[in-house]
Design a protein around this motif. Structure first.
Motif, short mmCIF file in Angstrom:
data_model
loop_
_atom_site.label_atom_id
_atom_site.label_comp_id
_atom_site.label_asym_id
_atom_site.label_seq_id
_atom_site.Cartn_x
_atom_site.Cartn_y
_atom_site.Cartn_z
N MET A 92 0.78 -1.20 0.09
CA MET A 92 0.03 0.01 0.00
C MET A 92 0.98 1.18 0.31
O MET A 92 1.94 1.31 0.61
CB MET A 92 -0.96 0.02 1.21
CG MET A 92 -2.10 1.16 1.08
SD MET A 92 -2.96 0.98 2.63
CE MET A 92 -3.94 -0.76 2.28
N MET A 93 0.53 2.18 -0.84
CA MET A 93 1.31 3.56 -1.04
C MET A 93 0.70 4.78 -0.33
O MET A 93 -0.46 4.57 -0.05
CB MET A 93 1.50 3.69 -2.31
CG MET A 93 2.14 2.41 -3.29
SD MET A 93 3.75 2.14 -2.66
CE MET A 93 4.80 3.63 -3.60
N MET A 94 1.50 5.65 0.17
CA MET A 94 1.04 6.75 0.73
C MET A 94 1.83 8.20 0.08
O MET A 94 2.97 7.77 -0.35
CB MET A 94 1.13 6.79 2.26
CG MET A 94 2.52 6.64 2.59
SD MET A 94 2.64 6.94 4.35
CE MET A 94 4.54 7.21 4.84
N LYS A 95 1.33 9.21 0.24
CA LYS A 95 1.81 10.43 0.10
C LYS A 95 2.96 10.99 1.23
O LYS A 95 2.31 10.79 2.43
CB LYS A 95 1.04 11.56 -0.05
CG LYS A 95 1.57 12.94 -0.89
CD LYS A 95 0.65 13.92 -0.99
CE LYS A 95 -0.47 13.76 -1.97
NZ LYS A 95 -1.44 14.71 -1.86
N ALA A 96 4.06 11.33 0.73
CA ALA A 96 4.98 11.83 1.72
C ALA A 96 5.92 12.83 1.34
O ALA A 96 6.17 12.87 0.12
CB ALA A 96 5.52 10.66 2.26
N ALA A 97 6.48 13.67 2.13
CA ALA A 97 7.65 14.68 1.86
C ALA A 97 8.97 14.18 2.29
O ALA A 97 9.00 13.69 3.22
CB ALA A 97 7.40 15.77 2.49
N VAL A 98 9.88 13.80 1.31
CA VAL A 98 10.97 13.14 1.32
C VAL A 98 12.29 13.88 1.24
O VAL A 98 12.16 14.90 0.30
CB VAL A 98 11.10 11.53 0.70
CG1 VAL A 98 9.63 10.89 0.96
CG2 VAL A 98 11.12 12.18 -0.71
N GLN A 99 13.30 13.71 1.64
CA GLN A 99 14.50 14.18 1.65
C GLN A 99 15.07 13.68 0.12
O GLN A 99 14.96 12.44 -0.11
CB GLN A 99 15.61 13.81 2.45
CG GLN A 99 16.85 14.86 2.66
CD GLN A 99 17.62 14.79 1.65
OE1 GLN A 99 18.02 13.74 1.31
NE2 GLN A 99 18.33 15.96 1.25
N ALA A 100 15.36 14.66 -0.79
CA ALA A 100 15.62 14.21 -2.09
C ALA A 100 16.94 14.69 -2.69
O ALA A 100 17.27 14.95 -3.65
CB ALA A 100 14.57 15.13 -2.97
N GLY A 101 17.98 14.82 -1.58
CA GLY A 101 19.31 15.08 -1.98
C GLY A 101 19.58 16.55 -2.04
O GLY A 101 20.46 17.24 -1.29
N SER A 102 18.82 17.21 -3.01
CA SER A 102 19.03 18.41 -3.13
C SER A 102 17.78 19.19 -2.75
O SER A 102 17.60 20.70 -2.95
CB SER A 102 19.34 18.98 -4.65
OG SER A 102 18.19 18.44 -5.30
N GLY A 103 16.85 18.71 -2.03
CA GLY A 103 15.71 19.54 -1.77
C GLY A 103 14.92 18.23 -0.91
O GLY A 103 15.18 17.30 -0.40
N VAL A 104 13.54 18.86 -1.30
CA VAL A 104 12.44 18.15 -0.50
C VAL A 104 11.32 17.80 -1.79
O VAL A 104 11.09 18.74 -2.56
CB VAL A 104 11.55 18.54 0.36
CG1 VAL A 104 10.52 17.80 0.99
CG2 VAL A 104 12.83 19.11 1.60
N ASP A 105 11.01 16.48 -1.74
CA ASP A 105 10.07 16.37 -2.98
C ASP A 105 8.84 15.66 -2.36
O ASP A 105 9.03 14.58 -1.14
CB ASP A 105 10.67 15.05 -3.76
CG ASP A 105 11.40 15.75 -4.94
OD1 ASP A 105 11.60 16.82 -5.06
OD2 ASP A 105 12.26 14.96 -5.53
N LEU A 106 7.37 15.72 -2.86
CA LEU A 106 6.28 14.96 -2.46
C LEU A 106 6.17 13.73 -3.31
O LEU A 106 6.25 13.70 -4.55
CB LEU A 106 5.13 15.66 -2.71
CG LEU A 106 4.72 16.52 -1.57
CD1 LEU A 106 4.19 15.59 -0.51
CD2 LEU A 106 5.81 17.58 -1.02
N ARG A 107 6.12 12.70 -2.65
CA ARG A 107 6.28 11.37 -3.65
C ARG A 107 5.20 10.25 -2.86
O ARG A 107 4.74 10.46 -1.66
CB ARG A 107 7.71 10.73 -3.55
CG ARG A 107 8.82 11.60 -4.02
CD ARG A 107 10.02 10.58 -3.64
NE ARG A 107 11.28 11.47 -4.52
CZ ARG A 107 12.62 11.00 -4.04
NH1 ARG A 107 12.86 9.76 -3.42
NH2 ARG A 107 13.57 11.74 -4.48
N GLU A 108 5.01 9.21 -3.76
CA GLU A 108 4.25 8.14 -3.25
C GLU A 108 5.38 7.22 -2.93
O GLU A 108 6.32 6.68 -3.47
CB GLU A 108 3.64 7.59 -4.38
CG GLU A 108 2.32 8.31 -4.73
CD GLU A 108 0.99 8.31 -3.74
OE1 GLU A 108 0.82 7.38 -3.32
OE2 GLU A 108 0.66 9.45 -3.62
N VAL A 109 5.32 6.71 -1.31
CA VAL A 109 6.14 5.78 -1.11
C VAL A 109 5.27 4.62 -0.25
O VAL A 109 4.34 4.89 0.13
CB VAL A 109 7.15 6.54 0.06
CG1 VAL A 109 7.97 7.71 -0.47
CG2 VAL A 109 6.33 6.84 1.20
#
Length: 326
Positions: A1-18
């Protein structure tokens, strides 16, 4: 099951399905309704590690409030549908897990998700600093450096609740200093002024503060020691003004100051659990009556987590920035 989350993206922050997390034996899985920002989130967003966590792909967010969905096999206090507020890692998401020793039940009916999300970090941090490490005794004088932050505002209130006679708070702007009395300060200090310790001594019958909660550290530490009473205590909670500075060992010895360092990064889960029990013992009656609170400066949707972090970095808010995650 997936969810939306704000993740550390190396050069900033991304909203992803994780992937949605699953609780371990000692953990509680919550459906997150609201999450609050803390200074530590800025370091995580920039890729700085927090204890053993961090790095690209890490879900951000250290505190939140929500409903219990599932509990681990060793969790007995909480059950599905319980309303809780949590401290951990992974709060900027639709679901999050926390060790049950870092979870609090909501202290009263009617407490909103947004308000509840602002409380866990400030309650634990300041009760630990003022009471468990600072040894605050009724009738003493307290100085909180960096008092206009969410943690600082909670510290002002806890100090008064625990019987401090004089509670001084610092902020570098007149607008913020003017609001500190709403949260328990009996006086304020501008640390941008030279020899600001004189202002502290003037407000404490010439003695200086019995207990200083220092969230700034850095180059101002010498002046902080001048503001501390002989045989007083300084609890080093944060390093917002710098993690390195010259230290006047002679002044430290002359004033016979106890200099105490605290952090949650090196505490075991059981140590955190003991702090949580002390928080509930001492602060829950005031929380139930609405006597402890934090102001919410602004509320943004989870999709705007990067913007919320930018606004926190700008340091123009008073109180807490909150994300709606539901």
């Amino acid at each position: 099951m997936m969810m939306k989350a704000a993740v550390q993206a190396g050069s900033g922050v991304d909203l992803r399905e994780v992937p949605r997390p699953s609780p371990g034996p000692d953990e509680v899985l919550t459906r997150i309704h609201a999450a609050a920002l803390n200074r530590a989130d800025l370091g995580m967003a920039a890729g700085h590690r927090h204890g053993t966590a961090g790095g690209a792909g890490t879900v951000l967010g250290f505190e939140w409030a929500g409903e219990v969905v599932e509990v681990g096999s060793r969790v007995t206090r909480y059950k599905p549908s319980d309303r809780v507020m949590c401290e951990g890692l992974g709060g900027f998401a639709e679901y999050g897990v926390a060790d049950h020793r870092r979870v609090f039940p909501l202290p009263r009916d009617g407490l909103g998700w947004r308000e509840a999300a602002t409380l866990p970090v400030a309650l634990r941090t300041m009760h630990d600093a003022l009471v468990l490490n600072g040894g605050l005794v009724a009738g003493e004088t307290v100085l909180i450096l960096g008092a206009s932050s969410g943690v600082g505002l909670m510290g002002l209130q806890i100090a008064r609740l625990m019987g401090a006679r004089t509670v001084l708070g610092t902020s570098t702007t007149a607008e913020r200093r003017a609001r500190l009395t709403e949260f328990g300060a009996t006086g304020t200090v501008d640390t941008t002024q030279e020899a600001w310790a004189e202002r502290v001594r003037a407000a404490t019958d010439g003695r200086g503060a019995d207990l200083v909660i220092d969230m700034l550290s850095g180059p101002g530490t010498t002046e902080t020691m001048r503001a501390t009473a002989i045989c007083g205590r300084i609890v080093n909670v944060g390093r917002l003004a710098g993690a390195r500075a010259e230290f006047d060992f002679d002044l430290h010895a002359l004033r016979r100051i106890r200099y105490i360092g605290v952090t949650f990064r090196t505490r075991t889960a059981d140590e955190v659990g003991a702090i949580s029990r002390a928080v509930e013992r001492d602060l829950w009656p005031a929380l139930r009556s609405g006597g402890l609170r934090l102001p919410i400066d602004r509320v943004l949707p989870l999709d705007d987590a990067p913007k919320a972090l930018e606004e926190m970095a700008g340091n123009l808010h008073f109180g807490k920035i909150v994300l709606d995650c539901a």
